[in-house]
Design a protein around this motif. Sequence first.
Motif, short mmCIF file in Angstrom:
data_model
loop_
_atom_site.label_atom_id
_atom_site.label_comp_id
_atom_site.label_asym_id
_atom_site.label_seq_id
_atom_site.Cartn_x
_atom_site.Cartn_y
_atom_site.Cartn_z
N VAL A 1 -3.02 1.69 -4.17
CA VAL A 1 -3.41 2.89 -3.45
C VAL A 1 -4.92 2.81 -3.24
O VAL A 1 -5.64 2.19 -4.03
CB VAL A 1 -3.02 4.16 -4.24
CG1 VAL A 1 -3.80 4.25 -5.54
CG2 VAL A 1 -3.21 5.41 -3.41
N LYS A 2 -5.40 3.40 -2.17
CA LYS A 2 -6.83 3.37 -1.89
C LYS A 2 -7.57 4.27 -2.86
O LYS A 2 -7.13 5.37 -3.18
CB LYS A 2 -7.09 3.81 -0.45
CG LYS A 2 -8.53 3.58 0.03
CD LYS A 2 -8.66 3.89 1.50
CE LYS A 2 -10.07 3.60 2.00
NZ LYS A 2 -10.20 3.88 3.46
N LYS B 1 1.92 -2.86 -6.09
CA LYS B 1 1.70 -1.60 -5.39
C LYS B 1 0.26 -1.13 -5.63
O LYS B 1 -0.21 -1.10 -6.76
CB LYS B 1 2.69 -0.55 -5.87
CG LYS B 1 4.14 -0.85 -5.50
CD LYS B 1 5.08 0.23 -6.01
CE LYS B 1 6.53 -0.11 -5.63
NZ LYS B 1 7.47 0.92 -6.16
N ALA C 1 -1.39 1.09 -8.35
CA ALA C 1 -0.80 2.42 -8.27
C ALA C 1 -0.24 2.90 -9.60
O ALA C 1 -0.24 4.10 -9.89
CB ALA C 1 0.29 2.44 -7.21
N GLU D 1 0.83 -1.20 0.00
CA GLU D 1 0.00 0.00 0.00
C GLU D 1 0.87 1.25 0.00
O GLU D 1 1.82 1.36 0.77
CB GLU D 1 -0.93 -0.01 1.20
CG GLU D 1 -1.91 -1.17 1.18
CD GLU D 1 -2.71 -1.30 2.47
OE1 GLU D 1 -2.77 -0.29 3.22
OE2 GLU D 1 -3.25 -2.38 2.73
N VAL D 2 0.53 2.19 -0.87
CA VAL D 2 1.26 3.45 -0.96
C VAL D 2 0.29 4.61 -0.78
O VAL D 2 -0.92 4.48 -1.04
CB VAL D 2 2.01 3.58 -2.31
CG1 VAL D 2 3.05 2.48 -2.44
CG2 VAL D 2 1.03 3.52 -3.48
N ALA D 3 0.79 5.74 -0.30
CA ALA D 3 -0.08 6.89 -0.04
C ALA D 3 -0.36 7.69 -1.31
O ALA D 3 -1.45 8.23 -1.49
CB ALA D 3 0.56 7.79 1.01
N GLU D 4 0.61 7.79 -2.19
CA GLU D 4 0.46 8.53 -3.42
C GLU D 4 0.83 7.63 -4.60
O GLU D 4 1.66 6.73 -4.46
CB GLU D 4 1.34 9.78 -3.42
CG GLU D 4 0.99 10.77 -2.31
CD GLU D 4 1.86 12.00 -2.34
OE1 GLU D 4 2.76 12.07 -3.20
OE2 GLU D 4 1.65 12.89 -1.50
N ALA D 5 0.22 7.90 -5.75
CA ALA D 5 0.45 7.01 -6.89
C ALA D 5 0.36 7.76 -8.20
O ALA D 5 -0.39 8.74 -8.32
CB ALA D 5 -0.59 5.89 -6.87
#
Length: 350
Positions: free
Chosen positions: A263-264, A261, A274, A133-137
Amino acid sequence: MPIYDDLREFMEMLEQKGQLLRVTREVDPILEINAIVDKLARKQGPAVLFENVKGSALPVLGNLFGSHQRVAWTLGAEDFLSHVRQKMAEVLTPPEGGGTPDLEGAVRGSFMYAPVADQILPFAPLLGNLPQEVAEAPCKEVVYEGDDIDINRLPLTKLWPQDGDKFITMPMVMTRDPETGEINAGTYRMMYLEKNKTCMHWLPKKHGNIHCQKAEKMGQDLPVVVAVGCDPAFQLSGCYPLHYPMDEFMVTGMLKGRGIKVVKADLSDLPVPAGAEVVLEGIIPAGVRATEGPFGEFHGYYSPPKETHVFEIQRNTTRKNPIWHMATTGRPFTEIHYMSKATEKMGKAR
């Protein structure tokens, strides 16, 4: 071979190997693009990038999976079957010193798997490469909302003369079971209806359709995320006939040896690849239907018009300078059939 995180990395490798053809003259997404892709597919020709597409600023990529070799390369392998057998042996071999004590925390802390942690943890040996999980994509670099949403700017293709309209042919469609919380990612074709609406063609026994049927019985709309231009290994996983609690994200991580990877989503708790090129977020409204088809199928015949669910797009995000990914259909052998053969080999690997 290296492992690829997104479509662009994979395309770069193909170009280095002489397996990516660039077409600079203007081509029409209505019939012409597919006519070229169809000829390349039947000769195991290279992937092709159309850089000048009539009516759209986006280039179009086709015939990506048009050989057994390129299918294997999506996993960073030279031979698909031997690679799958090796990975399956690795995940089914207990690690030295016991299990992984942080696995339960990782599953329960994941927005993807937290709702179904208890059901998934018994399958711990297969969870060695969870989605990252990443915050920005990159897939959220450009945003369209409200009246700015218009999928006519995307180079949707009409493949065959009697097709009902233009289609999105290589989407990864993410849904969540409204009762159990399980995730699914499948490849379901989508016919153009309006600038913010498409048909969603998923067969009755497909997980996405099952999720939708449950939501309708509960009187709810079903949140949906559609990603186009994904990591090719993840795109390939969308064809596998998986059974819960296994899902396409989990299988992709297992086969690649590295978690995909994600992202929400902005409008739901659904995961988004992502590195996707184009993302469409929205709902399948309960009780709404539209006529889809005809459509030139993979067996070489048209399927007749039928009633399907409708996808209403509420948000559209893209990478900067996105690439549109399409695939041809029709009688064998095309890239769809190479992807199907990969599914067959998955069964032989057990």
